[in-house]
Design a protein around this motif. Sequence first.
Motif: not given
Length: 177
Positions: A22-43
Amino acid sequence: MAGGTYFFTVNLLERYPNDLLVRHIDLLRSVVTKVRQKRPFHIDAWVVLPDHLHCVWTLPPGDDDFSNRWRLIKQRFSKALPITERRSKVRIACGERGLWQRRFWEHVIRDDRDYATHIDYCHINPLKHGYVQQVADWPYSTFHRYVERGLYPLHWAGKGETTDGLELEEYRDNCLR
């Protein structure tokens, strides 16, 4: 199961006390977004707690490679943070960080009831762990999107509420059995 829907639990290596996610939530969100761009999945659902997360993903038809998606998420998140954690000799020798547990737990969603149960489990988890008095108070969850879509009432599973006719305490005890 290629293209299926899966429930995941992913934990930090050092769980208590740790608020890294939760302290690094923005980083986690950014990483998930980038991974989804290359390897799509639906949340379908996601909740991030201080030391672990739960989510439900649906993968594209013909694709069952959730392991590499998790590897990329964990790896990119870890690489973006300075090395401050304690690492074992084995992790150092393997070039691994000491942030995440090596494994994660996955479960193939079998049917609509199983899907609903796991979506509910994601959303109720902050309440289950005592972080909030009502689910709506936890900011790191897809619960708020579900409320916007009219799928949950705002005060679902709050203090004194019931869920599926069960008292909240009974519901918590029965989740994922």
